[in-house]
Structures are given as C-alpha cells and as structure tokens.
Design an enzyme around this catalytic site. Structure first.
Site, mmCIF file in Angstrom:
data_model
loop_
_atom_site.group_PDB
_atom_site.id
_atom_site.type_symbol
_atom_site.label_atom_id
_atom_site.label_comp_id
_atom_site.label_asym_id
_atom_site.label_seq_id
_atom_site.Cartn_x
_atom_site.Cartn_y
_atom_site.Cartn_z
ATOM 1 N N ASP A 165 0.807 -1.229 0.000
ATOM 2 C CA ASP A 165 0.000 0.000 0.000
ATOM 3 C C ASP A 165 0.839 1.278 0.000
ATOM 4 O O ASP A 165 0.426 2.310 0.544
ATOM 5 C CB ASP A 165 -0.980 0.012 1.198
ATOM 6 C CG ASP A 165 -1.860 -1.214 1.217
ATOM 7 O OD1 ASP A 165 -2.161 -1.736 0.134
ATOM 8 O OD2 ASP A 165 -2.230 -1.649 2.325
ATOM 9 N N LYS A 204 1.707 2.214 -5.078
ATOM 10 C CA LYS A 204 2.223 1.665 -6.353
ATOM 11 C C LYS A 204 1.278 1.971 -7.519
ATOM 12 O O LYS A 204 1.714 2.395 -8.587
ATOM 13 C CB LYS A 204 2.423 0.143 -6.224
ATOM 14 C CG LYS A 204 3.439 -0.245 -5.155
ATOM 15 C CD LYS A 204 3.532 -1.736 -4.972
ATOM 16 C CE LYS A 204 2.330 -2.376 -4.324
ATOM 17 N NZ LYS A 204 2.094 -2.029 -2.915
ATOM 18 N N GLY A 208 -4.525 -4.344 -3.822
ATOM 19 C CA GLY A 208 -5.513 -3.295 -4.094
ATOM 20 C C GLY A 208 -4.731 -2.057 -4.471
ATOM 21 O O GLY A 208 -4.123 -1.428 -3.613
ATOM 22 N N HIS A 209 -4.698 -1.752 -5.744
ATOM 23 C CA HIS A 209 -3.894 -0.618 -6.234
ATOM 24 C C HIS A 209 -4.835 0.509 -6.648
ATOM 25 O O HIS A 209 -5.608 0.363 -7.593
ATOM 26 C CB HIS A 209 -3.014 -1.065 -7.414
ATOM 27 C CG HIS A 209 -1.963 -2.046 -7.006
ATOM 28 N ND1 HIS A 209 -1.005 -2.527 -7.847
ATOM 29 C CD2 HIS A 209 -1.696 -2.612 -5.789
ATOM 30 C CE1 HIS A 209 -0.210 -3.361 -7.200
ATOM 31 N NE2 HIS A 209 -0.622 -3.432 -5.945
ATOM 32 N N GLN A 248 2.034 -6.014 -3.245
ATOM 33 C CA GLN A 248 2.466 -6.127 -1.841
ATOM 34 C C GLN A 248 3.750 -5.295 -1.626
ATOM 35 O O GLN A 248 3.944 -4.297 -2.306
ATOM 36 C CB GLN A 248 2.673 -7.592 -1.427
ATOM 37 C CG GLN A 248 1.375 -8.389 -1.318
ATOM 38 C CD GLN A 248 0.819 -8.859 -2.648
ATOM 39 O OE1 GLN A 248 1.512 -9.494 -3.423
ATOM 40 N NE2 GLN A 248 -0.426 -8.573 -2.920
HETATM 41 P P1 GDP Z 1 -0.791 0.353 -3.473
HETATM 42 O O1 GDP Z 1 -1.352 -0.951 -3.021
HETATM 43 O O2 GDP Z 1 0.679 0.451 -3.251
HETATM 44 O O3 GDP Z 1 -1.179 0.696 -4.889
HETATM 45 O O4 GDP Z 1 -1.435 1.456 -2.529
HETATM 46 P P2 GDP Z 1 -2.999 1.581 -2.144
HETATM 47 O O5 GDP Z 1 -3.724 2.096 -3.322
HETATM 48 O O6 GDP Z 1 -3.483 0.337 -1.505
HETATM 49 O O7 GDP Z 1 -2.915 2.635 -0.971
HETATM 50 C C1 GDP Z 1 -2.376 3.883 -1.159
HETATM 51 C C2 GDP Z 1 -3.459 4.925 -0.813
HETATM 52 O O8 GDP Z 1 -2.866 6.203 -0.721
HETATM 53 C C3 GDP Z 1 -4.515 5.050 -1.908
HETATM 54 O O9 GDP Z 1 -5.727 5.433 -1.300
HETATM 55 C C4 GDP Z 1 -3.986 6.172 -2.784
HETATM 56 O O10 GDP Z 1 -5.017 6.857 -3.469
HETATM 57 C C5 GDP Z 1 -3.348 7.071 -1.750
HETATM 58 N N1 GDP Z 1 -2.154 7.820 -2.184
HETATM 59 C C6 GDP Z 1 -1.154 7.450 -3.032
HETATM 60 N N2 GDP Z 1 -0.174 8.392 -3.039
HETATM 61 C C7 GDP Z 1 -0.572 9.362 -2.201
HETATM 62 C C8 GDP Z 1 0.022 10.587 -1.755
HETATM 63 O O11 GDP Z 1 1.129 10.955 -2.126
HETATM 64 N N3 GDP Z 1 -0.697 11.306 -0.844
HETATM 65 C C9 GDP Z 1 -1.919 10.918 -0.386
HETATM 66 N N4 GDP Z 1 -2.529 11.690 0.504
HETATM 67 N N5 GDP Z 1 -2.495 9.773 -0.772
HETATM 68 C C10 GDP Z 1 -1.830 9.010 -1.652
HETATM 69 P P1 IMO Z 2 -0.880 -4.200 -2.279
HETATM 70 O O1 IMO Z 2 -0.427 -4.718 -3.607
HETATM 71 C C1 IMO Z 2 -1.006 -4.648 2.036
HETATM 72 C C2 IMO Z 2 -1.048 -8.708 3.617
HETATM 73 C C3 IMO Z 2 -2.300 -9.182 4.314
HETATM 74 C C4 IMO Z 2 -1.709 -10.179 5.286
HETATM 75 C C5 IMO Z 2 -0.574 -10.813 4.498
HETATM 76 C C6 IMO Z 2 -0.950 -12.110 3.799
HETATM 77 O O2 IMO Z 2 -2.184 -3.494 -2.326
HETATM 78 O O3 IMO Z 2 0.194 -3.403 -1.618
HETATM 79 P P2 IMO Z 2 -2.518 -12.814 1.782
HETATM 80 O O4 IMO Z 2 -3.857 -12.295 1.341
HETATM 81 O O5 IMO Z 2 -1.445 -12.602 0.776
HETATM 82 O O6 IMO Z 2 -2.589 -14.196 2.305
HETATM 83 O O7 IMO Z 2 -2.147 -11.906 3.054
HETATM 84 O O8 IMO Z 2 -0.207 -9.854 3.507
HETATM 85 N N1 IMO Z 2 -1.254 -8.201 2.245
HETATM 86 C C7 IMO Z 2 -1.199 -6.903 1.920
HETATM 87 N N2 IMO Z 2 -1.043 -5.813 2.690
HETATM 88 N N3 IMO Z 2 -1.089 -4.511 0.704
HETATM 89 C C8 IMO Z 2 -1.227 -5.601 -0.078
HETATM 90 O O9 IMO Z 2 -1.180 -5.532 -1.432
HETATM 91 C C9 IMO Z 2 -1.334 -6.873 0.519
HETATM 92 N N4 IMO Z 2 -1.490 -8.130 0.058
HETATM 93 C C10 IMO Z 2 -1.416 -8.941 1.124
HETATM 94 O O10 IMO Z 2 -2.954 -8.137 4.958
HETATM 95 O O11 IMO Z 2 -1.130 -9.490 6.373
HETATM 96 MG MG MG Z 3 -2.880 -1.641 -1.797
#
Ligand code: GDP
Ligand code: IMO
Ligand code: MG
Length: 421
Positions: free
Chosen positions: A13, A16, A40-41, A222
């Site tokens: 998270d 990415k 979840g991107h 991840q």
């Molecule tokens: P990912 O899994 O690495 O793609 O990240 P996620 O999408 O799960 O979580 C990142 C969260 O932060 C999302 O809600 C994005 O919209 C938000 N986000 C990404 N970059 C920034 C930033 O620079 N500032 C803020 N405030 N939010 C951001």
């Molecule tokens: P993105 O790509 C954050 C965590 C889960 C759990 C562990 C194992 O959005 O960054 P799994 O479902 O793989 O058996 O879970 O890894 N986890 C993540 N945490 N971002 C993710 O993906 C994750 N994918 C798995 O919360 O702790």
């Molecule tokens: Mg994510």
C-alpha cells in the site's frame, strides 16, 4: 535495458498503483508479475478513484499493452468483477490486456481453504486477505495447480473436479462450514469471460517486445516486508514481491532490467498481523490513519500506522537493488509539529541497523526527530517549492540510504506528483 521495475519497500500500500499510472505514459507495456487479488492498487484522475486488484495499473492509458504475467495467481470471479467495473471507462479491453497461460488459477476451494487455515491458527493468524492466495501458490509449488491455459482444454471440467476432490479431502479435517456454490457460480462465469481474452505464452511476447526496443514497466504487488523469503515470515504473503520476482514472474532475464524504483510512504503502514517495530498505538497513529485514509483497498480493514523505519527500508533497498526512491504521502504529515524516523533498533541491549530473524525479538526503535512543516504541499509541482523542513527530511533519507529520492507524491491524484530532475 528496457525493463524497469516498480515495487513496494514496506508492507504494501505504498502507492504503487498511483505511481504506475502516473509513469505509464513513458512506457509501452505495464506488466504485473506476482500476487493476485490480495493486491488493491488505487489510482485517481478526473476526481474518480479506481481500485485494481489483478489488472495492471496502466490500463487507463489507451495506447498501452497490459500483461498479467505467469507469476500472478488469478481468480476468474475477481477478474470478471474487475472487467465489468472497467467496461465503461476503458475501451478495447480484450485487445490491450494479455494473460499468461502459465498463471495459476485460484479455485473457489482455495478461498475456502484459506479461511479454514486462518481460523485454525487462532491468535497466530496472518491476517490474510482470504482471497485464496496461500493455498493457490501452495498448489503451484507442490505441482497440484491448475493454470489459466488449462481453461482452453476440452477436459477442463474433469481437471477442475479432480482438484476440487483433493481440496474437499483436506477440508474434512477442519471444523469449518462453507458454501462452495456461493463462489462457484461467479467463478465459472469468470472462466467464460477469461476465454475471451488473449491467453498466450507471455514470456515469448515480452522478450519479443524487448527485442523490438519497447519499454516495459513491471508493477510489483504487496511490499518487500511481505516477501515470502525476506519478509517477516510467517506474517507474509506467498510470493516473491522483490525485484527477482519480476524475472521469474514474467520470464525475463536480470540482464534486461534497467531501473528499480522502490516506493515508500513517508511513514509506515501495515494491515494484518506481524511485527511492526515503529507502530504508533496512540493519537499520532490515529491521526496518520485518518488523514492518510489508511484503510485497506481490498478488505477495508484499518491499517496499522507508525513512523518511517530505516532499518526496514535499507533492508528492502539491499534485497531489491533499488536505483531510485519514490516517496509518497508526505502531504499526510503536513501540520505535524514533530516527525520521527527510526534509524536503528535496540535488541537485547544491542544497537543494530539489521532486521532480526526472530519475529518475537523485542525491538526498541531509536529515533531521530525532525521539525514538521505547516504548508499544504498537495498543490506543489516542483521540488524547489517544497518546504525546507520536508527537504531536510528527504535529504536525511537519501544520506541514510545512499539512494536518491527522485519522485515525491503529494496527493492521490496522478497530477499530484513531483518528478525531480
Ligand atoms: P498500493 O497498493 O501500493 O497501490 O497502494 P494503495 O492504493 O493500496 O494505498 C495507497 C493509498 O494512498 C490510496 O488510497 C492512494 O489513493 C493514496 N495515495 C497514493 N499516493 C498518495 C500521496 O502521495 N498522498 C496521499 N494523501 N495519498 C496518496
Ligand atoms: P498491495 O499490492 C497490504 C497482507 C495481508 C496479510 C498478508 C498475507 O495493495 O500493496 P494474503 O492475502 O497474501 O494471504 O495476506 O499480507 N497483504 C497486503 N497488505 N497490501 C497488499 O497488497 C497486501 N497483500 C497482502 O494483509 O497481512
Ligand atoms: Mg494496496
């Protein structure tokens, strides 16, 4: 060297999805190499937020090819939902999304096994997203998996039944109630939909693209601290989330890799169980969660929050061979009076900059404290416009990692991105 990799350096998270989307104009192809619907991107543009689970984050750019590589595990039901959600905003999806026939399938019974295993773990549970990731990768490695290419075989149903039978035998040993039909209907509809897509030997396709001088961005899922080998095992996911995973997950040689972009938040978050040395179980942690909207993109669970952890970051940089650092979410800390960075750990009275093997080690983080910055930085588009206190924070990170921070994200929108020259 035409392949760059972007991957997370923390516990996932890191942002990415947002950054892959923002960088996509500079590439011809965006390819996912591991993970599955546990990812979840999120990406935002034109005031709309999209969350992708299986589909690469380049999909919103009409002239880009997106590939789901052999290292990914695919749940057809999730795939179908995602495609349905994209139909209104993305045209010619089946022409621009290409799927490896070697990618393994997540079966409905893998999801049930995931839930049964987690339940049995009691208070040592991993906190899995319960998407069937662990059981699907387990079957892959134990040579019991079904692959996407198998859905094109005439005897696919027979193969499916045979796998299901094995899983049902395992489940007999668990006191776990489930309703398979609930998952199966959507799954088989998803299989039908998958058949409409190009299912090919993507390793040939990608290497051909490389020979034709096309530029490829490999998108990690991840984060390094969730890597099955180098993360905080067993509180990890079941794939190699690191740069080496891009080679095995796409069928490319390390010799083709150019830049390795390591993305990190200006603080840390983690969702699920496991060690988190800089976790803040206090008002500051709550503030980071609320302002940063730190709730899981896949499960909606609140993310644990804490200060930036340099021992963990340096470990990730070392394992991945990161060439450039991308920092996200510093805007979340605007208005903080003091900000901390953990520079080392004290374990058993000894100071160390290394990640311990033992997950139960009692870690006391050693912090350096920084002045915060008042300004709202989300409107800034040049590095020179950033507040002095934030520049000092960034310089400190560069000095202590030896890697330049060449991108600073200042908000969730694709426009809220500063690329440093
Ligand atoms: P990912 O899994 O690495 O793609 O990240 P996620 O999408 O799960 O979580 C990142 C969260 O932060 C999302 O809600 C994005 O919209 C938000 N986000 C990404 N970059 C920034 C930033 O620079 N500032 C803020 N405030 N939010 C951001
Ligand atoms: P993105 O790509 C954050 C965590 C889960 C759990 C562990 C194992 O959005 O960054 P799994 O479902 O793989 O058996 O879970 O890894 N986890 C993540 N945490 N971002 C993710 O993906 C994750 N994918 C798995 O919360 O702790
Ligand atoms: Mg994510």
């Amino acid at each position: 060297m035409n392949i760059d990799i972007l991957l997370g350096l923390q516990w996932g998270d890191e942002g990415k999805g947002k950054i892959v989307d923002a960088l996509s104009p500079g590439y011809d192809v965006i390819a996912r190499f591991q993970g599955g619907p546990n990812a979840g991107h999120s990406l935002e543009f034109n005031d709309i937020k999209h969350v992708l689970h299986l589909i690469p984050s380049g999909i919103f750019h009409p002239d880009k090819i997106n590939i789901i590589g052999n290292g990914v595990v695919i749940d057809p039901a999730v795939f179908m939902q995602e495609i349905e959600g994209l139909k209104t905003s993305v045209s010619e999806l089946s022409k621009r999304l290409i799927i490896s026939n070697r990618a393994n399938l997540i079966l409905p019974s893998h999801r049930i096994l995931d839930a049964a295993y987690e339940l049995q773990k009691g208070n040592t549970k991993i906190g899995s997203t319960l998407k069937g990731i662990g059981p699907a990768y387990t079957d892959k490695v134990s040579r019991n998996g079904l692959r996407v290419g198998d859905i094109l075989r005439k005897d696919f149903m027979k193969l499916y039944e045979c796998h299901l039978k094995k899983h049902m035998t395992i489940l007999k040993n668990y006191d776990f109630r489930f309703d398979l039909s609930e998952y199966e209907k959507g799954w088989f509809e998803g299989v039908e939909m998958l058949r409409e897509f190009q299912i090919i030997t993507t390793e040939y396709y990608i290497n051909q693209l490389v020979s034709n001088n096309k530029k490829i961005l490999a998108e990690g899922a991840q984060g390094t601290m969730l890597d099955v080998d180098f993360g905080t095992y067993p509180f990890v996911t079941s794939s190699n989330t690191i740069s080496a995973g891009a080679c095995t997950g796409l069928g490319i040689s390390p010799r083709q890799i150019g830049e390795i972009f390591g993305i990190f938040k200006a603080y840390c978050t983690r969702v699920g169980s496991g060690p988190f040395p800089t976790e803040l179980d206090d008002d500051t942690g709550d503030t980071l969660r609320n302002i940063g909207r730190e709730f899981g993109s896949t499960t909606g669970r609140p993310r644990r929050c804490g200060w930036l952890d340099l021992p963990a970051l340096n470990y990730s940089i070392m394992i991945n061979g990161v060439t450039r650092l991308f920092m996200t979410k510093a805007d979340v800390m605007s208005g903080f009076k003091k900000i901390k960075i953990c520079t080392s750990y004290i374990i058993d009275g000894r100071e160390t900059g290394e990640m311990p093997f033992d997950n139960n080690a009692k870690i006391e983080p050693v912090y350096t404290e920084f002045q915060g910055w008042e300004d709202n930085i989300s409107g800034k588009r040049k590095f020179s416009e950033l507040p002095g206190a934030l520049k000092i924070f960034i310089e400190f990170i560069e000095q202590h990692t030896g890697v330049p921070v060449t991108l600073v994200s200042v908000g969730p929108d694709r426009e809220e991105t500063i690329i440093r020259n």
